[in-house]
Design an enzyme around this catalytic site. Structure first.
Site, PDB file in Angstrom:
ATOM      1  N   HIS A  70     -10.181  -2.872 -19.421  1.00  0.00           N
ATOM      2  CA  HIS A  70      -8.846  -2.688 -19.994  1.00  0.00           C
ATOM      3  C   HIS A  70      -8.381  -1.243 -19.778  1.00  0.00           C
ATOM      4  O   HIS A  70      -7.223  -0.994 -19.427  1.00  0.00           O
ATOM      5  CB  HIS A  70      -8.869  -3.034 -21.489  1.00  0.00           C
ATOM      6  CG  HIS A  70      -7.691  -2.525 -22.257  1.00  0.00           C
ATOM      7  ND1 HIS A  70      -6.405  -2.988 -22.046  1.00  0.00           N
ATOM      8  CD2 HIS A  70      -7.592  -1.577 -23.232  1.00  0.00           C
ATOM      9  CE1 HIS A  70      -5.577  -2.353 -22.875  1.00  0.00           C
ATOM     10  NE2 HIS A  70      -6.267  -1.494 -23.591  1.00  0.00           N
ATOM     11  N   HIS A  94      -7.904   6.105 -23.580  1.00  0.00           N
ATOM     12  CA  HIS A  94      -6.912   5.933 -24.643  1.00  0.00           C
ATOM     13  C   HIS A  94      -7.453   5.242 -25.892  1.00  0.00           C
ATOM     14  O   HIS A  94      -6.884   5.397 -26.969  1.00  0.00           O
ATOM     15  CB  HIS A  94      -5.653   5.223 -24.124  1.00  0.00           C
ATOM     16  CG  HIS A  94      -5.779   3.731 -23.997  1.00  0.00           C
ATOM     17  ND1 HIS A  94      -6.193   3.122 -22.845  1.00  0.00           N
ATOM     18  CD2 HIS A  94      -5.544   2.740 -24.875  1.00  0.00           C
ATOM     19  CE1 HIS A  94      -6.203   1.810 -23.021  1.00  0.00           C
ATOM     20  NE2 HIS A  94      -5.810   1.543 -24.251  1.00  0.00           N
ATOM     21  N   GLU A  98      -9.982   5.659 -31.208  1.00  0.00           N
ATOM     22  CA  GLU A  98      -9.726   4.555 -32.123  1.00  0.00           C
ATOM     23  C   GLU A  98     -10.954   3.660 -32.294  1.00  0.00           C
ATOM     24  O   GLU A  98     -11.299   3.286 -33.402  1.00  0.00           O
ATOM     25  CB  GLU A  98      -8.526   3.735 -31.606  1.00  0.00           C
ATOM     26  CG  GLU A  98      -8.206   2.480 -32.413  1.00  0.00           C
ATOM     27  CD  GLU A  98      -7.621   2.791 -33.798  1.00  0.00           C
ATOM     28  OE1 GLU A  98      -7.234   3.954 -34.021  1.00  0.00           O
ATOM     29  OE2 GLU A  98      -7.579   1.885 -34.635  1.00  0.00           O
ATOM     30  N   ASP A  99     -11.591   3.329 -31.189  1.00  0.00           N
ATOM     31  CA  ASP A  99     -12.583   2.247 -31.226  1.00  0.00           C
ATOM     32  C   ASP A  99     -14.042   2.690 -31.134  1.00  0.00           C
ATOM     33  O   ASP A  99     -14.937   1.851 -31.241  1.00  0.00           O
ATOM     34  CB  ASP A  99     -12.338   1.274 -30.051  1.00  0.00           C
ATOM     35  CG  ASP A  99     -11.062   0.483 -30.242  1.00  0.00           C
ATOM     36  OD1 ASP A  99     -10.565   0.443 -31.378  1.00  0.00           O
ATOM     37  OD2 ASP A  99     -10.568  -0.084 -29.247  1.00  0.00           O
ATOM     38  N   ASP A 161      -0.656   0.264 -22.004  1.00  0.00           N
ATOM     39  CA  ASP A 161      -1.688  -0.424 -22.781  1.00  0.00           C
ATOM     40  C   ASP A 161      -1.157  -1.786 -23.240  1.00  0.00           C
ATOM     41  O   ASP A 161      -1.806  -2.818 -23.084  1.00  0.00           O
ATOM     42  CB  ASP A 161      -2.042   0.477 -23.981  1.00  0.00           C
ATOM     43  CG  ASP A 161      -2.869  -0.230 -25.037  1.00  0.00           C
ATOM     44  OD1 ASP A 161      -3.936  -0.739 -24.684  1.00  0.00           O
ATOM     45  OD2 ASP A 161      -2.433  -0.265 -26.202  1.00  0.00           O
ATOM     46  N   ASP A 281      25.189 -17.766 -12.366  1.00  0.00           N
ATOM     47  CA  ASP A 281      24.661 -16.548 -11.730  1.00  0.00           C
ATOM     48  C   ASP A 281      23.192 -16.334 -12.070  1.00  0.00           C
ATOM     49  O   ASP A 281      22.829 -15.494 -12.853  1.00  0.00           O
ATOM     50  CB  ASP A 281      25.508 -15.313 -12.053  1.00  0.00           C
ATOM     51  CG  ASP A 281      25.810 -15.189 -13.538  1.00  0.00           C
ATOM     52  OD1 ASP A 281      25.620 -16.187 -14.255  1.00  0.00           O
ATOM     53  OD2 ASP A 281      26.213 -14.102 -13.962  1.00  0.00           O
TER      54      ASP A 281
HETATM   55 MN    MN Z   1      -5.825  -0.319 -25.437  1.00  0.00          MN
END
Ligand code: MN
Length: 749
Positions: A70, A94, A98-99, A161, A281
């Protein structure tokens, strides 16, 4: 261009449905970087990849791939956008703060503070929860995300992301698919649009629509697939026609047709309630030329080749959209009678339209250097440049910050609503932004769960909670200094004025009453309805409360006020030319003696047997709120209190002293004439229908006239006799229900 042209919308969006090998992804990223125009230190990029791979080692994506795939995919999107090395490194990292256990410090040590700051910015945005579905809240949240991202690259990575997550959304639960898609539609696609990133915006919208309304989505893609041959043939033909003409006229142009993106077709179907057959259109054409004069030359030729649809020409070249978008748009009708849109732009404009802010950046950091006129594309970029005249291209990229919302701060209520406040705002601003009652009863505040003082300066993303108490003492004067928003300050001032006013009125009244007593007068002498208006006029105040407030405040003295009251009272008693008002006063004295008599169902206060007239301007009926006007020589005329004539006079002060209280007698058997105005679509039989309704209701019709007023509309004026308002309302309702009737209203209201 070929890839875009042949991208049949019907095949989008393809979900990525395979377990991905990280090394394979890495090779793809590496190839993309090498084929791009921005030189990068591949060892550093590789180091970021390996760091992310190690940090996320225990995590897997829902498709079974190692999590780092990812990160690689996000970085690849960033490369496609033409962003710089720090952006690519940050994109790879990134999710580590956070993780994983990695911290800002760790990232800073290895990859520098720019990358660490960007990664931390992305982490903050990730933590923002999207809860509300209200349009205004979505707008606030969008602004907040932009404001929180101190570096534009934070937003660009967050969008990349999200794009990759949408591309792999099939693996998520249905609930998550819906939530993420709604969030993408409401928050991220508009941000991509604001940054001018058309291509990504479209993909985000189409992929979201796929989950939000699968049937609607499928209806469109199926319809497009079944028409693909026809559409392709049509596009080829028009392309050739335009290209040939451009060649003949010596304009260097690239011409291509494309099928509009699915969500734009969907919106059109929804807005115009059409099925796909009703939308002609489905495709649009682009003509990309070398110069601005060629844009207009090409436009002239296209208008010569096909019939332009009036009102559809838009010139965003001379007047760019706020996000920097420039193009000339026109809609024309082809030989088959099918309308289609043509967008004409230069290559510069094209890059800006496709990549938005990122394209702009590409110019800045690429070999071409700074191009003249680039600054014009984004007002906020220009403002930034003005502040940093000396900055060179590299530093410019480094310092590229969003200052669009520099003077605003966005915070959350405990329930997740976003509140928009001026920068530097305190809990006081927050409380008054919720409600003045909350502000006035605030006794404490906490930010992110911690108790703070009232001078605490709020930051973007703070969760603010206010404690209130019924026994709160109210705002204190130093709050006026602590509040940053003018609305909070106004509310605090209002509180003081109101609080002070009540105190002042109380105190002023006491002083006034005492002074009256010293002069042998009582409140009753002053408050007598027959003299009060004259006294108020003499004192030049709109109400007695105003006088008391002034006395209490010290702006007026009780002695002076009472002297004036005495003056006026003796003046009023002096017999002079007898006016209707005098008569009223005389009668008033007698009125205790005998009950009043109504004339035409109207009681005039203090006056019996006077001539009553119902005004023609507003034709009141029993049940209406009414007021009387003493006419010169012809008694009292009765108006509704919502009559425009009455309201106008009250406003201007004209006729002051001649308006008097009147009321309806409890029982009246009279009939009252009133007038209704009807606006309707012109059609035959309308008058007949109105007459039939009136007849059915047993209404006593005194007049019915109608005339055409153009625009296929006509007006009718009905004069009827009714007993009261209830009867009149019944008539109005029934007339209002007649086919073609647009409006039924009473005169002068
Ligand atoms: Mn992510």
């Amino acid at each position: 261009m070929a890839d875009e042209k042949k991208t049949a919308a019907a095949q989008l969006p393809e979900q990525e449905h395979k377990t991905v090998d990280p090394e394979e992804s890495w090779r793809s990223l590496e190839a993309k970087i090498k084929s791009g125009s921005i030189a990068m230190d591949m060892d550093r990029v590789r180091a970021a990849y390996e760091y992310a791979a190690a940090a996320h080692a225990s995590q897997k994506r829902r498709d079974g791939s190692p999590y780092v795939t990812h990160c690689l995919a996000t970085a690849e999107i960033i490369v496609e956008q033409g962003l710089d090395e720090d952006s690519v490194v940050a994109a790879l990292l990134h999710d580590v703060i956070e993780d994983t256990p990695a911290t800002h410090e760790d990232v800073k040590k290895l990859f520098g503070s720019t990358v660490a700051d960007i990664v931390e910015g992305v982490t903050k945005l990730t933590r923002v929860q999207w809860t509300s579905h209200e349009e205004e809240q979505a707008e606030n949240l969008r602004k907040m995300l932009m404001a929180m991202a101190k570096d534009i690259r934070v937003i660009l990575i967050k969008i990349a992301d999200r794009l990759h997550n949408m591309r792999t959304m099939d693996y998520q639960s249905q609930e998550k698919q819906l939530i993420k898609s709604a969030e993408t539609m409401e928050i991220y696609a508009p941000i991509a649009h604001r940054l001018g990133m058309q291509k990504i915006k479209w993909e985000l919208e189409d992929r979201s629509l796929y989950y939000l309304d699968r049937e609607g989505y499928k209806e469109i893609t199926d319809a497009l697939s079944s028409r693909m041959d026809t559409l392709t043939a049509f596009m080829d033909k028009v392309e050739k026609q335009i290209q040939q003409r451009m060649d003949e006229e010596g304009i260097k142009a690239t011409v291509y047709g494309r099928i509009k993106h699915i969500y734009s077709i969907y919106r059109k179907m929804f807005a115009q309630q059409l099925d796909i057959n009703g939308i002609f259109d489905l495709c649009a054409f682009r003509v990309i030329v070398d110069s601005i004069p060629d844009c207009y030359n090409a436009l002239g030729m296209i208008h010569d080749m096909y019939k332009p649809v009036p009102g559809r020409f838009k010139d965003y070249v001379s007047t760019p959209k706020p996000n920097g978008y420039q193009s000339v748009h026109t809609t024309v009708i082809g030989s088959e009678g099918i309308p289609f849109e043509v967008q004409i732009r230069t290559w510069d404009m094209h890059l800006t339209a496709e990549y938005g802010v990122a394209a702009h950046w590409k110019y800045k950091s690429g070999e071409q250097g700074v191009k003249e006129g680039d600054e014009e594309k984004f007002a906020w970029v220009r403002r930034l440049l003005e502040a940093q005249q000396e900055t060179d291209a590299t530093e410019f990229v480094h310092d590229l910050k969003i200052d669009m919302f520099a003077d605003e701060v966005f915070v959350f209520t405990p329930s997740g609503d976003v509140i928009n406040l001026p920068a530097g705002a305190t809990p006081i601003d927050f409380a008054y932004a919720i409600h003045s009652g909350v502000g006035n009863s605030m006794v404490g505040a906490s930010v992110n769960g911690r108790i703070v003082t009232f001078d605490h300066v709020l930051q973007n993303g703070d969760i603010v909670e206010v404690r209130t108490s019924k026994s709160a003492p109210g705002p204190s004067r130093d709050w006026l200094q602590l509040a940053k928003s003018s609305s909070a300050r106004t509310k605090i001032k209002q509180w003081f004025k109101r609080e002070r006013r009540e105190e002042n009125i109380q105190c002023g009244r006491d002083m006034f009453e005492a002074e009256l007593r010293r002069n042998g007068l009582s409140m009753a002498d002053v408050m007598d309805e027959d003299v009060l208006p004259a006294i108020l006029k003499k004192l030049s105040v709109p109400s007695m409360d105003e006088l008391y407030a002034a006395i209490g405040y010290g702006g007026q003295t009780a002695v002076r006020s009472v002297n004036r009251v005495k003056d006026e009272l003796s003046h009023l008693k002096k017999p002079e030319k007898r006016t209707v008002l005098d008569k009223i006063n005389e009668q008033a004295e007698k009125r205790v003696a005998r009950p009043q008599k109504a004339v035409h169902g109207i009681l005039v206060e203090g006056l019996d047997n006077c001539l009553i007239k119902f005004s023609k301007c507003c034709t009141p009926v029993p049940g209406d709120d009414i007021v009387g006007f003493i006419t010169r020589g012809s008694g009292v005329s009765i108006h509704r209190t919502d009559c425009q004539n009455y309201l106008r006079q009250r406003m201007s002060g004209e006729g002051d002293g001649r308006w008097i209280h009147v009321s309806w007698a409890e029982k009246t058997t009279d009939l009252y004439i009133t007038t209704l105005h009807i606006l309707a679509k012109e059609r035959s039989g309308l008058i007949m229908d109105i007459a039939t309704v009136l007849n059915a209701l047993n209404a006593k019709v005194r007049g019915l006239t109608a005339r055409d007023v153009g625009n296929d509309q006509s007006t009718a004026v009905v004069t009827v006799e009714v007993r009261d308002l209830d009867e009149l309302r019944a008539i109005m309702n029934r007339i209002g229900a007649i086919r073609g009737v647009i409006e039924v209203r009473r005169a002068s209201s």
